[in-house]
Motif scaffolding. Structure first.
Motif, PDB file in Angstrom:
ATOM      1  N   PHE A   1       0.843  -1.188   0.000  1.00  0.00           N
ATOM      2  CA  PHE A   1       0.000   0.000   0.000  1.00  0.00           C
ATOM      3  C   PHE A   1       0.884   1.245   0.000  1.00  0.00           C
ATOM      4  O   PHE A   1       1.700   1.422   0.902  1.00  0.00           O
ATOM      5  N   VAL A   2       0.718   2.079  -1.002  1.00  0.00           N
ATOM      6  CA  VAL A   2       1.407   3.363  -1.027  1.00  0.00           C
ATOM      7  C   VAL A   2       0.399   4.433  -1.400  1.00  0.00           C
ATOM      8  O   VAL A   2      -0.669   4.140  -1.921  1.00  0.00           O
ATOM      9  N   ALA A   3       0.777   5.689  -1.135  1.00  0.00           N
ATOM     10  CA  ALA A   3      -0.197   6.777  -1.275  1.00  0.00           C
ATOM     11  C   ALA A   3      -0.801   6.839  -2.665  1.00  0.00           C
ATOM     12  O   ALA A   3      -1.980   7.120  -2.832  1.00  0.00           O
ATOM     13  N   GLY A   4      -0.001   6.546  -3.692  1.00  0.00           N
ATOM     14  CA  GLY A   4      -0.487   6.668  -5.057  1.00  0.00           C
ATOM     15  C   GLY A   4      -1.494   5.603  -5.448  1.00  0.00           C
ATOM     16  O   GLY A   4      -2.144   5.724  -6.474  1.00  0.00           O
ATOM     17  N   THR A   5      -1.640   4.552  -4.642  1.00  0.00           N
ATOM     18  CA  THR A   5      -2.557   3.483  -5.025  1.00  0.00           C
ATOM     19  C   THR A   5      -3.756   3.382  -4.103  1.00  0.00           C
ATOM     20  O   THR A   5      -4.552   2.474  -4.213  1.00  0.00           O
ATOM     21  N   LEU A   6      -3.902   4.336  -3.187  1.00  0.00           N
ATOM     22  CA  LEU A   6      -5.007   4.268  -2.242  1.00  0.00           C
ATOM     23  C   LEU A   6      -5.905   5.487  -2.356  1.00  0.00           C
ATOM     24  O   LEU A   6      -5.505   6.548  -2.816  1.00  0.00           O
ATOM     25  N   GLU A   7      -7.121   5.295  -1.931  1.00  0.00           N
ATOM     26  CA  GLU A   7      -8.048   6.419  -1.936  1.00  0.00           C
ATOM     27  C   GLU A   7      -8.704   6.516  -0.561  1.00  0.00           C
ATOM     28  O   GLU A   7      -8.703   5.568   0.214  1.00  0.00           O
ATOM     29  N   HIS A   8      -9.220   7.682  -0.240  1.00  0.00           N
ATOM     30  CA  HIS A   8      -9.938   7.857   1.017  1.00  0.00           C
ATOM     31  C   HIS A   8     -11.421   7.625   0.768  1.00  0.00           C
ATOM     32  O   HIS A   8     -12.015   8.176  -0.160  1.00  0.00           O
TER      33      HIS A   8
ATOM     34  N   ARG B   1      -6.940   4.462   5.296  1.00  0.00           N
ATOM     35  CA  ARG B   1      -6.669   4.253   3.880  1.00  0.00           C
ATOM     36  C   ARG B   1      -7.492   3.091   3.332  1.00  0.00           C
ATOM     37  O   ARG B   1      -7.690   2.093   3.998  1.00  0.00           O
ATOM     38  N   HIS B   2      -7.941   3.238   2.086  1.00  0.00           N
ATOM     39  CA  HIS B   2      -8.766   2.217   1.460  1.00  0.00           C
ATOM     40  C   HIS B   2      -8.238   1.940   0.061  1.00  0.00           C
ATOM     41  O   HIS B   2      -7.841   2.844  -0.665  1.00  0.00           O
ATOM     42  N   LEU B   3      -8.266   0.678  -0.318  1.00  0.00           N
ATOM     43  CA  LEU B   3      -7.911   0.316  -1.683  1.00  0.00           C
ATOM     44  C   LEU B   3      -8.948   0.867  -2.657  1.00  0.00           C
ATOM     45  O   LEU B   3     -10.134   0.954  -2.317  1.00  0.00           O
TER      46      LEU B   3
END
Length: 413
Positions: A39-46, A55-57
């Motif tokens: 999980f990294v910031a660029g692949t997760l959404e709120h 954090r959510h996928l």
């Protein structure tokens, strides 16, 4: 190698499966060379309304892309139904049962399912994933593959796993409670400091849990992994051979048939999805980095397909059309040309202890069986393979030397 073709065989349309790749993990294991991403910031959404920092996928967006991906490959279905579906990763059990159910509903409505379809989902034994087992069963998943690797707390630490030994034990129980009657347990051997006793203890625990299927494979150090940069000290080749011999004997005593190099099952419960791969049949691959194989009998072509690996690139695929839809590009295509087909077939078929029907070589490669004969006779003289007849396969002796057989075949072709 050059194939000398003396006749022309029919290129048949083989059975069809579906592979769905879920590329995310909570943590990348140090031995893993699969297309998995932490999980990294660029692949997760709120999620809307979620607490700050939670954090959510992007599972909804990803499932949308999977639908577009599958729709783009529908011309390759050619009237078939899916005989099996496999959710691999990464960690597919990070996705919600709702998302998995939506994917299955799409696959069934767009393509259709065989009456006895096998649907497998890989799951981690962690408590978070266990809570969703009943939801997966309700969504249509009928086979669970639990990535235990070892029940030994020290080995779990060595392997960088995030679950505990007790969680691994509980996972199988929870899967039963959820209604699963076909469970695979993944285990590794050849681990740091592991001997026969420790390896057999892992197998015994899986047997005691009633696993219908056990995948038991050797830890290998692959390039582009953390272990490759800092390799652990693992047992030597003689110790590995002793572990494998003892493990195979124990599993046979417990009623497990070894039907593939590293796969053991109760009678009649071999993985149909994996049998499809190893029989050189067809499968569509959807998701980031997913591979596929498709046969086109009318043009006598066999194609390998591959999607872009990075999740963020996969999520960005496609462009809007004037009608408000999204045009989804084809995956990368590579043709399996005639000269490559015998070796490609053998690389899969020889993994099966029973071999495969000889007629499937002609049907799935479009080449006559005589294509194999010259090189096959040399291997037969060394007692590595059985005479060409109703089946194509190795001898019991040769089965332990599959890599060497393929190398000799390639060198002598």
């Amino acid at each position: 190698m050059t194939v000398q073709v003396t006749g022309r065989s029919l290129l048949a349309l083989p059975p069809l499966s579906l592979y769905v790749h879920i590329p995310w993990c909570v943590r990348k294991c140090p031995y893993c060379d699969f297309n998995s991403h932490e999980f990294v910031a660029g692949t997760l959404e709120h999620a809307q309304g979620s607490p700050a920092g939670e954090r959510h996928l992007p599972e909804a967006d990803y499932v949308d892309q999977l639908e577009r991906d599958l729709r783009s490959q529908l011309p390759w279905v050619q009237g078939r139904k899916f005989g099996s579906i496999f959710f691999g990763g990464g960690t597919p059990s990070l996705f919600s049962p709702l998302a998995i159910g939506r994917i299955l509903d799409l696959a069934e409505s767009l393509v259709g399912f065989a009456d006895d379809i096998e649907i497998t989902l890989e799951a981690n034994p962690g408590t978070f994933e266990q809570a969703k087992f009943a939801g997966y069963r309700h969504a249509g998943v009928n086979r669970l593959s639990i990535g235990v690797q070892s029940f030994d707390p020290l080995q779990l630490q060595n392997l960088g796993r995030i679950h505990s030994g007790p969680e691994a034990l509980t996972a199988a129980t929870q899967a039963r409670t959820a209604g699963f009657d076909n469970i695979n347990i993944d285990l590794m051997h050849g681990l740091p400091g592991q001997g026969e006793v420790e390896a057999l203890q892992d197998l015994a625990q899986a047997v005691d849990l009633g696993a219908e299927h056990i995948s038991w494979y050797q830890l290998t150090i692959e390039p582009n992994t953390a272990f490759y940069s800092a390799p652990p000290v693992t047992p030597g080749s003689e110790q590995i051979a002793a572990i494998q011999k003892a493990g195979r004997a124990y599993l046979a005593e417990q009623g497990y048939d070894r039907y593939e190099v590293s796969a053991y099952s109760r009678a009649g419960l071999a993985s149909r999805h994996n049998l499809n791969y190893w029989s050189f049949a067809d499968y569509l691959g959807i998701g980031a980095g997913a591979h596929g194989k498709v046969t086109l009998p009318q043009t006598r072509r066999i194609l390998r397909t591959q999607r872009t690996r990075a999740p963020k690139h996969y999520l960005a695929l496609g462009c809007e059309t004037g009608a408000g839809g999204v045009e989804f590009p084809q995956p990368k295509l590579q043709e399996v040309v005639q000269d490559e087909r015998p070796l490609e077939f053998l690389m899969n078929a020889l993994r099966l202890e029973a071999g495969v029907p000889a007629e499937s070589f002609e049907q799935y490669t479009g080449l006559p069986l005589d294509t194999l004969r010259r090189e096959w006779r040399r291997l037969e003289a060394m007692e590595l393979v059985r005479p060409l007849g109703p089946t194509v396969g190795t001898t019991r002796f040769g089965y332990d030397y599959i890599d060497e057989i393929l190398q000799r075949y390639l060198a002598e072709s």
